[in-house]
Design a protein around this motif. Structure first.
Motif, PDB file in Angstrom:
ATOM      1  N   GLY A 190       0.792  -1.225   0.000  1.00  0.00           N
ATOM      2  CA  GLY A 190       0.000   0.000   0.000  1.00  0.00           C
ATOM      3  C   GLY A 190       0.822   1.272   0.000  1.00  0.00           C
ATOM      4  O   GLY A 190       0.371   2.309   0.486  1.00  0.00           O
ATOM      5  N   ALA A 219      -0.355   1.652  -3.579  1.00  0.00           N
ATOM      6  CA  ALA A 219      -1.598   2.116  -2.961  1.00  0.00           C
ATOM      7  C   ALA A 219      -2.799   1.927  -3.893  1.00  0.00           C
ATOM      8  O   ALA A 219      -3.925   1.739  -3.416  1.00  0.00           O
ATOM      9  N   ALA A 223      -6.831  -4.139  -2.593  1.00  0.00           N
ATOM     10  CA  ALA A 223      -6.589  -4.445  -1.178  1.00  0.00           C
ATOM     11  C   ALA A 223      -6.377  -5.938  -0.971  1.00  0.00           C
ATOM     12  O   ALA A 223      -5.611  -6.350  -0.093  1.00  0.00           O
ATOM     13  N   ARG A 226      -2.923  -7.046  -1.178  1.00  0.00           N
ATOM     14  CA  ARG A 226      -2.138  -6.631  -0.004  1.00  0.00           C
ATOM     15  C   ARG A 226      -2.066  -7.740   1.035  1.00  0.00           C
ATOM     16  O   ARG A 226      -1.134  -7.802   1.830  1.00  0.00           O
ATOM     17  N   ASP A 254       3.844  -1.255   4.830  1.00  0.00           N
ATOM     18  CA  ASP A 254       3.485  -0.796   6.140  1.00  0.00           C
ATOM     19  C   ASP A 254       2.375  -1.721   6.638  1.00  0.00           C
ATOM     20  O   ASP A 254       1.365  -1.884   5.961  1.00  0.00           O
ATOM     21  N   THR A 256       0.211  -1.322   8.776  1.00  0.00           N
ATOM     22  CA  THR A 256      -1.071  -0.625   8.961  1.00  0.00           C
ATOM     23  C   THR A 256      -1.921  -0.749   7.699  1.00  0.00           C
ATOM     24  O   THR A 256      -3.129  -0.972   7.773  1.00  0.00           O
ATOM     25  N   ASN A 257      -1.286  -0.618   6.532  1.00  0.00           N
ATOM     26  CA  ASN A 257      -2.032  -0.775   5.273  1.00  0.00           C
ATOM     27  C   ASN A 257      -2.552  -2.200   5.132  1.00  0.00           C
ATOM     28  O   ASN A 257      -3.655  -2.418   4.604  1.00  0.00           O
ATOM     29  N   TYR A 258      -1.775  -3.165   5.603  1.00  0.00           N
ATOM     30  CA  TYR A 258      -2.212  -4.563   5.559  1.00  0.00           C
ATOM     31  C   TYR A 258      -3.475  -4.743   6.414  1.00  0.00           C
ATOM     32  O   TYR A 258      -4.450  -5.369   5.987  1.00  0.00           O
ATOM     33  N   GLU A 260      -5.596  -2.445   7.334  1.00  0.00           N
ATOM     34  CA  GLU A 260      -6.726  -1.721   6.723  1.00  0.00           C
ATOM     35  C   GLU A 260      -7.364  -2.583   5.637  1.00  0.00           C
ATOM     36  O   GLU A 260      -8.581  -2.574   5.446  1.00  0.00           O
TER      37      GLU A 260
END
Length: 471
Positions: A190, A219, A223, A226, A254, A256-258, A260
């Motif tokens: 992401g 990004a 998703a 990811r 990151d 956090t993106n995973y 999300e």
């Protein structure tokens, strides 16, 4: 192989299709759109008569006329030693213009849990060249040590510095002298195109790409992809470590993106959300990734992980850092105040921790004085930090000479020990000598955490003070 044209619903990244025979969980699916494109997906849920499929490339172009084929196997990563030096997308396809990958074998991306009985305790030092990590929060082979950062902080610069500089000191001293048995797997999830370009420029400029495998999920990529990227990265790491005897450092950014992406897919499946909307199984999901670090008895190689996550709102009680902290063996905390002072890298050593540090340092591993020097610097810096709060109330003039020395130590510690820039590579000897240099500003009587023999050997008396005493 049966082909179904039974799609009943499309919801975000998910496709629902009717089937007339059992379909396996996590099975790989090919969906052919009416335009002739073939998209790949994975079975997310399988019940009698209907399956939900998450589509890696997104559901654009899919309608009720699309055909669905179930391939009867889970997702596998084609692995070979030739992956070193290659750049792949988040699904494991080459994007560097190089030749097709000819795999030695194809390994399941879910991986196999390491038998706890076969795990070898991590206790060998990895030198990152970063004093705040090597000196104060030592990374050990087979450890999982996350970096807790915040939005806008330079965690990517620190990650690149570690990827460039990390070595196993033993390997450096080996016959070939270049530490060739060390490899870096870099999994980006992401990230923006700008960040991706920075990463690639740095890898190519410094030559670090030769010993690295890079997975890039941007990004604007789906998703769903990811969720696959870190598993592909870790499967590659396990192959290089346990079959080709490499010491592998896996950097995942990151996380956090995973998480999300997990939340987004959970919402599409209409699951009951847990804390702050994240799925209730997020702890298990993260553990499946983090626990793939380690060493195995009888195997030369090791997998060491440095996951990076940005804490939303700099909140370390947020579910992502909170759950990560439960699973991993410590954390490296980045600090916004240090960053605003221009300290590079802005690592705050006080809330940082490496739970396996004590087992990876000392005589025969780093240096005999490492533990004592680290403890003493930590205590002195903590006291200096407390005194800074006091100075804000009573002013520096009200402090004793002893307190002023601790204040000076805290300033020098940040400006000389933590501060080193992103291009300086310090050996563990340089880091510890710098520590002694700072500690020598304090009176000998205050060095109560260091063995007296070590003080006699390393403490540097101030020459002017010695001259006064002689007079």
């Amino acid at each position: 192989m049966k082909e179904y044209q039974t799609i009943t619903e499309i919801s975000g990244p998910l496709v629902f299709a009717e089937v007339d025979e059992p379909v396996g969980y996590d099975e790989i699916v090919e969906i052919e759109t009416p335009q002739g494109d073939t998209l790949r997906g994975q079975v997310l849920e399988s019940s009698e008569g209907i399956v939900s499929i998450q589509v890696f490339e997104g559901t654009g172009g899919i309608d009720r006329n699309a055909s669905v084929r179930f391939l009867g196997e889970t997702m596998k990563m084609p692995v070979t030693e030739d992956l070193l030096g290659r750049v792949l997308d988040g699904s494991g396809n080459p994007i560097d213009g190089g030749p097709e990958i000819v795999p030695d074998k194809r390994q399941d991306i879910v991986g196999e849990a390491i038998n706890p009985y076969s795990r070898e305790y991590p206790e060998e030092f990895i030198q990152t060249g970063v004093s705040a990590i090597d000196g104060m929060n030592t990374l050990v082979r087979g450890q999982k040590l996350p970096i807790f950062s915040g939005s806008g902080l330079p965690h990517n610069e620190l990650a690149l510095q570690i990827a460039r500089q990390a070595t196993v000191p033993e390997e450096e001293e080996g016959e070939d002298g270049d530490g060739s048995e060390f490899a870096v797997i870099f999994g980006a999830m992401g990230i923006t195109a700008e960040e991706a370009n920075e990463f690639m420029d740095d890898f190519e400029r410094t030559g670090a790409l030769e010993r690295s495998v890079v997975f890039m999920n941007l990004a604007d990529d789906p998703a769903v992809e990811r969720q696959v990227t870190p598993r592909l990265a870790l499967t590659t790491a396990e192959y290089l470590a346990f079959e080709k005897d490499y010491h592998v450092l896996v950097i995942l950014t990151d996380m956090t993106n995973y998480c999300e992406a997990l939340r987004e897919i959970g919402a599409a499946r209409e699951e009951v959300p847990g804390r702050r909307g994240y799925p209730g199984y997020m702890y298990t999901d993260l553990a499946q990734l983090y626990e793939r670090a380690g060493r195995i008895e009888g195997k030369e190689g090791s997998v060491t992980q440095i996951p990076i996550l940005t804490m939303p709102g700099d909140d370390d009680t947020h579910p992502i850092p909170d759950l990560t902290g439960y699973i991993t063996e410590g954390q490296i905390m980045m600090d916004r105040d240090l960053n605003s002072q221009g300290i590079e890298p802005p690592v705050n050593v006080l809330p940082s921790l490496s739970r396996l540090m004590d087992d990876g340092i000392g005589e025969g591993l780093t240096r005999e004085d490492h533990g004592d020097v680290s403890d003493q610097m930590y205590a002195a810096y903590a006291e200096g930090e407390d005194l800074r709060d006091l100075v804000n109330i009573v002013g520096r003039e009200a402090l004793s000479e002893r307190d002023n020395k601790f204040l000076d130590f805290a300033d020098r510690f940040e400006e000389e020990f933590v501060q080193q820039g992103y291009d300086t590579n310090r050996s563990i000897d340089e880091t510890l000598e710098l520590g002694w240099d700072l500690l020598s500003d304090l009176p000998k009587t205050e060095l109560n955490r260091i063995d007296e023999e070590l003080i006699e050997e390393h403490y540097r008396e101030d020459e002017t003070a010695e001259a006064v005493q002689a007079d």
